[in-house]
Design a protein around this motif. Structure first.
Motif, PDB file in Angstrom:
ATOM      1  N   ALA A  68      -6.039 -22.046  13.128  1.00  0.00           N
ATOM      2  CA  ALA A  68      -5.115 -22.461  12.077  1.00  0.00           C
ATOM      3  C   ALA A  68      -4.163 -21.309  11.781  1.00  0.00           C
ATOM      4  CB  ALA A  68      -5.900 -22.855  10.830  1.00  0.00           C
ATOM      5  N   GLU A  69      -3.177 -21.555  10.937  1.00  0.00           N
ATOM      6  CA  GLU A  69      -2.189 -20.522  10.621  1.00  0.00           C
ATOM      7  C   GLU A  69      -2.866 -19.314   9.963  1.00  0.00           C
ATOM      8  OE1 GLU A  69       2.110 -19.959   8.306  1.00  0.00           O
ATOM      9  OE2 GLU A  69       1.024 -21.873   8.219  1.00  0.00           O
ATOM     10  N   ILE A  70      -2.437 -18.120  10.385  1.00  0.00           N
ATOM     11  CA  ILE A  70      -2.965 -16.873   9.839  1.00  0.00           C
ATOM     12  C   ILE A  70      -1.918 -16.277   8.902  1.00  0.00           C
ATOM     13  CG2 ILE A  70      -3.903 -14.598  10.354  1.00  0.00           C
ATOM     14  CD1 ILE A  70      -4.535 -15.600  13.175  1.00  0.00           C
ATOM     15  N   HIS A  71      -2.337 -15.956   7.685  1.00  0.00           N
ATOM     16  CA  HIS A  71      -1.452 -15.389   6.677  1.00  0.00           C
ATOM     17  C   HIS A  71      -1.876 -13.945   6.401  1.00  0.00           C
ATOM     18  CE1 HIS A  71      -0.138 -19.547   5.567  1.00  0.00           C
ATOM     19  NE2 HIS A  71      -1.385 -19.821   5.936  1.00  0.00           N
ATOM     20  N   THR A  72      -0.916 -13.054   6.310  1.00  0.00           N
ATOM     21  CA  THR A  72      -1.203 -11.658   5.985  1.00  0.00           C
ATOM     22  C   THR A  72      -0.919 -11.408   4.513  1.00  0.00           C
ATOM     23  OG1 THR A  72      -0.689 -10.895   8.223  1.00  0.00           O
ATOM     24  CG2 THR A  72      -0.623  -9.251   6.460  1.00  0.00           C
ATOM     25  N   ILE A  73      -1.959 -11.058   3.774  1.00  0.00           N
ATOM     26  CA  ILE A  73      -1.836 -10.746   2.348  1.00  0.00           C
ATOM     27  C   ILE A  73      -2.589  -9.441   2.109  1.00  0.00           C
ATOM     28  CG2 ILE A  73      -2.268 -11.498  -0.016  1.00  0.00           C
ATOM     29  CD1 ILE A  73      -2.372 -14.377   0.993  1.00  0.00           C
ATOM     30  N   HIS A  74      -1.888  -8.416   1.687  1.00  0.00           N
ATOM     31  CA  HIS A  74      -2.517  -7.119   1.472  1.00  0.00           C
ATOM     32  C   HIS A  74      -3.536  -7.159   0.344  1.00  0.00           C
ATOM     33  CE1 HIS A  74       1.189  -4.993   3.374  1.00  0.00           C
ATOM     34  NE2 HIS A  74       0.218  -5.146   4.268  1.00  0.00           N
ATOM     35  N   ASN A  75      -4.465  -6.223   0.366  1.00  0.00           N
ATOM     36  CA  ASN A  75      -5.355  -6.023  -0.762  1.00  0.00           C
ATOM     37  C   ASN A  75      -4.551  -5.535  -1.958  1.00  0.00           C
ATOM     38  OD1 ASN A  75      -7.677  -6.730   0.621  1.00  0.00           O
ATOM     39  ND2 ASN A  75      -8.081  -4.650   1.299  1.00  0.00           N
ATOM     40  N   GLY A  76      -5.108  -5.694  -3.146  1.00  0.00           N
ATOM     41  CA  GLY A  76      -4.429  -5.251  -4.349  1.00  0.00           C
ATOM     42  C   GLY A  76      -5.238  -4.207  -5.091  1.00  0.00           C
ATOM     43  N   ILE A  77      -4.693  -3.762  -6.227  1.00  0.00           N
ATOM     44  CA  ILE A  77      -5.375  -2.765  -7.044  1.00  0.00           C
ATOM     45  C   ILE A  77      -4.930  -2.920  -8.490  1.00  0.00           C
ATOM     46  CG2 ILE A  77      -3.599  -1.033  -6.592  1.00  0.00           C
ATOM     47  CD1 ILE A  77      -5.812   1.096  -6.815  1.00  0.00           C
ATOM     48  N   ASP A  78      -5.857  -2.716  -9.398  1.00  0.00           N
ATOM     49  CA  ASP A  78      -5.568  -2.676 -10.827  1.00  0.00           C
ATOM     50  C   ASP A  78      -5.447  -1.204 -11.204  1.00  0.00           C
ATOM     51  OD1 ASP A  78      -5.405  -2.798 -13.550  1.00  0.00           O
ATOM     52  OD2 ASP A  78      -7.363  -3.735 -13.870  1.00  0.00           O
ATOM     53  N   ILE A  79      -4.213  -0.711 -11.311  1.00  0.00           N
ATOM     54  CA  ILE A  79      -4.034   0.724 -11.511  1.00  0.00           C
ATOM     55  C   ILE A  79      -4.508   1.180 -12.890  1.00  0.00           C
ATOM     56  CG2 ILE A  79      -2.135   0.846  -9.878  1.00  0.00           C
ATOM     57  CD1 ILE A  79      -0.229   1.056 -12.248  1.00  0.00           C
ATOM     58  N   THR A  80      -4.705   0.234 -13.822  1.00  0.00           N
ATOM     59  CA  THR A  80      -5.183   0.632 -15.148  1.00  0.00           C
ATOM     60  C   THR A  80      -6.606   1.163 -15.098  1.00  0.00           C
ATOM     61  OG1 THR A  80      -5.989  -1.598 -15.693  1.00  0.00           O
ATOM     62  CG2 THR A  80      -3.692  -1.080 -16.240  1.00  0.00           C
ATOM     63  N   THR A  81      -7.342   0.836 -14.048  1.00  0.00           N
ATOM     64  CA  THR A  81      -8.722   1.320 -13.928  1.00  0.00           C
ATOM     65  C   THR A  81      -8.821   2.592 -13.101  1.00  0.00           C
ATOM     66  OG1 THR A  81      -9.179  -0.033 -11.966  1.00  0.00           O
ATOM     67  CG2 THR A  81      -9.556  -1.059 -14.112  1.00  0.00           C
ATOM     68  N   TRP A  82      -7.674   3.087 -12.630  1.00  0.00           N
ATOM     69  CA  TRP A  82      -7.643   4.321 -11.838  1.00  0.00           C
ATOM     70  C   TRP A  82      -6.591   5.241 -12.447  1.00  0.00           C
ATOM     71  CZ3 TRP A  82     -11.299   4.887  -8.127  1.00  0.00           C
ATOM     72  CH2 TRP A  82     -11.960   3.718  -7.711  1.00  0.00           C
ATOM     73  N   PRO A  83      -6.919   5.965 -13.517  1.00  0.00           N
ATOM     74  CA  PRO A  83      -5.931   6.760 -14.251  1.00  0.00           C
ATOM     75  C   PRO A  83      -5.341   7.888 -13.425  1.00  0.00           C
ATOM     76  CG  PRO A  83      -8.164   7.242 -15.013  1.00  0.00           C
ATOM     77  CD  PRO A  83      -8.262   6.047 -14.119  1.00  0.00           C
ATOM     78  N   TYR A  84      -4.054   8.084 -13.647  1.00  0.00           N
ATOM     79  CA  TYR A  84      -3.303   9.107 -12.909  1.00  0.00           C
ATOM     80  C   TYR A  84      -3.476  10.474 -13.554  1.00  0.00           C
ATOM     81  CZ  TYR A  84       0.748  11.669 -11.118  1.00  0.00           C
ATOM     82  OH  TYR A  84       1.561  12.606 -10.553  1.00  0.00           O
ATOM     83  N   ALA A  85      -3.569  11.513 -12.719  1.00  0.00           N
ATOM     84  CA  ALA A  85      -3.610  12.889 -13.205  1.00  0.00           C
ATOM     85  C   ALA A  85      -2.908  13.773 -12.194  1.00  0.00           C
ATOM     86  CB  ALA A  85      -5.045  13.361 -13.413  1.00  0.00           C
TER      87      ALA A  85
END
Length: 418
Positions: free
Chosen positions: A190-207
């Motif tokens: 069947a048709e193959i769709h490419t969808i990247h993984n995602g991320i919730d940046i609020t749970t990975w604080p920047y420093a």
């Protein structure tokens, strides 16, 4: 839509990146207004007395976790028997799903994640007569450089092939995985769709990174398996330490190759410079990412590499191989530094460049984090996934013969010495 998600891992039972992916995607789909039911399992090695089946709503997602049956199967010793037993318990749990008011609940579509749930996914999609969409997160052949010579390798490959052929739509997390699935299981897919993984940046604080203040620290985070290339990072460490004395490496995670990797640190005379931290949990990983001069992801095979997104969110400079999805997640010179998979000299050169110019490395890290909000947000990933789930139509089924599997010897595990 009423979506039945079938996954062998879902919080609190998380083995790797797949569990985190399914969790975040399910929550985002529910937040978008879909009726999401996740069918999963209770912890390995438990039973219906110690860990009975559960049916709870968490973060807007209904999670049904099937208890393990009494027969004693151990995943590490009897993987296929354990997987079949898990599938049997999940099928029975899936057949009993009712709505909260006791009425019959039937999905509009079934979304399966990886080969371990092929049997329950295919059976339940047939029972409910709904489209089956499968996300292929990795392949057995890919994990072994295209070779499936062992008995278990062939069994896993054949189940992956079966799930791909039975699916009414397929999703892969990168363009490289799209090509891999087509090559391994095509052409009648069947048709193959490419969808990247995602991320919730609020749970990975920047420093921001610190500059100076002691010898640099490198970090690896992930499973300790051959395809992750940790052996190449250990082999490159003496070269890095020659130009940047005192550099240390922290290895966070566990896996089947830990003993072998520890032996490699002794062989390369860097055992005192390498710390095996084991599984560190979410908060511990954030602490390590925020403290390191660079996170190094030396994978020889990587369908996507979600840890690259997590590290970018915290501001950790990225040094990654171009294997599979990592080559799409990290842009050399813009969002990180890259090298060819298995290229120990290239790995050492990329790390040295980061350590030589921390200001430039920090600019690339900031670019990487800014890109996350544009291309890898979970609402966007959920929207794209919902489009695939909505568009899938149940195809006419035909009997399938067994796949023809090319067998070659597995690669040896020698690593180049510095």
């Amino acid at each position: 839509m009423r979506i039945l998600v079938v996954s062998w891992e879902y919080p609190p039972v998380v083995v790797g990146g797949l569990g985190r992916h399914v969790h975040q995607l399910s929550v985002a789909l529910a937040a978008a207004g879909h009726d999401v039911v996740v069918l999963t399992r209770r912890p390995t090695g438990s039973d219906a007395v110690s860990h009975p089946s559960t049916d709870v709503v968490a973060e807007g997602v209904r999670v049904i976790a099937a208890a393990e049956d009494p027969p004693a199967f151990d995943f590490s010793d009897d993987m296929m028997a354990w997987t079949l037993a898990m599938g049997h318990s999940m099928i029975r749990a899936g057949l009993r799903i009712r709505s909260r008011d006791g009425e019959a609940w039937r999905p509009d579509v079934l979304h399966a994640h990886d080969w371990l749930v092929a049997h329950p996914a295919i059976a339940l999609a047939e029972f409910f007569d709904v489209p089956l969409v499968a996300t292929v997160h990795a392949t057995e052949a890919g994990r072994h450089s295209g070779w499936v010579s062992g008995t278990i390798n062939r069994q896993v490959h054949s189940v992956e092939w079966w799930l791909a052929r039975e699916s009414d739509a397929l999703i892969t997390c990168s363009a490289s995985m799209h090509d891999e699935v087509t090559r391994l299981f095509g052409p009648e897919l069947a048709e193959i769709h490419t969808i990247h993984n995602g991320i919730d940046i609020t749970t990975w604080p920047y420093a921001p990174r610190r500059v100076g203040g002691g010898p640099p620290t490198l970090l690896y985070a992930g499973r300790l398996e051959y395809e992750k290339g940790v052996q190449d990072l250990i082999a490159a460490l003496p070269r890095i330490r020659r130009t940047h004395p005192g550099t240390t490496l922290t290895i966070a995670g566990d896996g089947t190759q830990e003993a072998w990797l520890r032996e490699l640190t002794r062989r390369h005379r860097v055992s005192r410079a390498v710390a095996f931290a084991g599984p560190v949990g979410h908060d511990g990983l954030i602490t390590l990412m925020q403290a390191c001069e660079a996170i190094v992801l030396p994978s020889r095979y990587e369908p996507f590499g979600i840890v690259a997104l997590e590290a970018a969110a915290t501001g950790a400079p990225l040094v990654a191989s171009t294997a599979g999805g990592l080559g799409e997640a990290v842009t050399d010179g813009l969002t990180g530094s890259s090298f060819r998979p298995g290229d120990i000299a290239g790995l050492a050169t990329a790390v040295r460049a980061v350590l030589d110019d921390p200001a430039a490395a920090q600019r690339r890290a900031r670019n990487a984090r800014d890109r996350l909000t544009e291309e890898f947000s979970w609402p966007l990933i959920a929207e794209r996934t919902a489009e695939v789930l909505t568009g899938a139509k149940r195809r006419i089924r035909h009997n399938l013969g067994r796949p023809s599997i090319v067998e070659r010897p597995l690669p040896d595990r020698d690593v180049e010495k510095p």
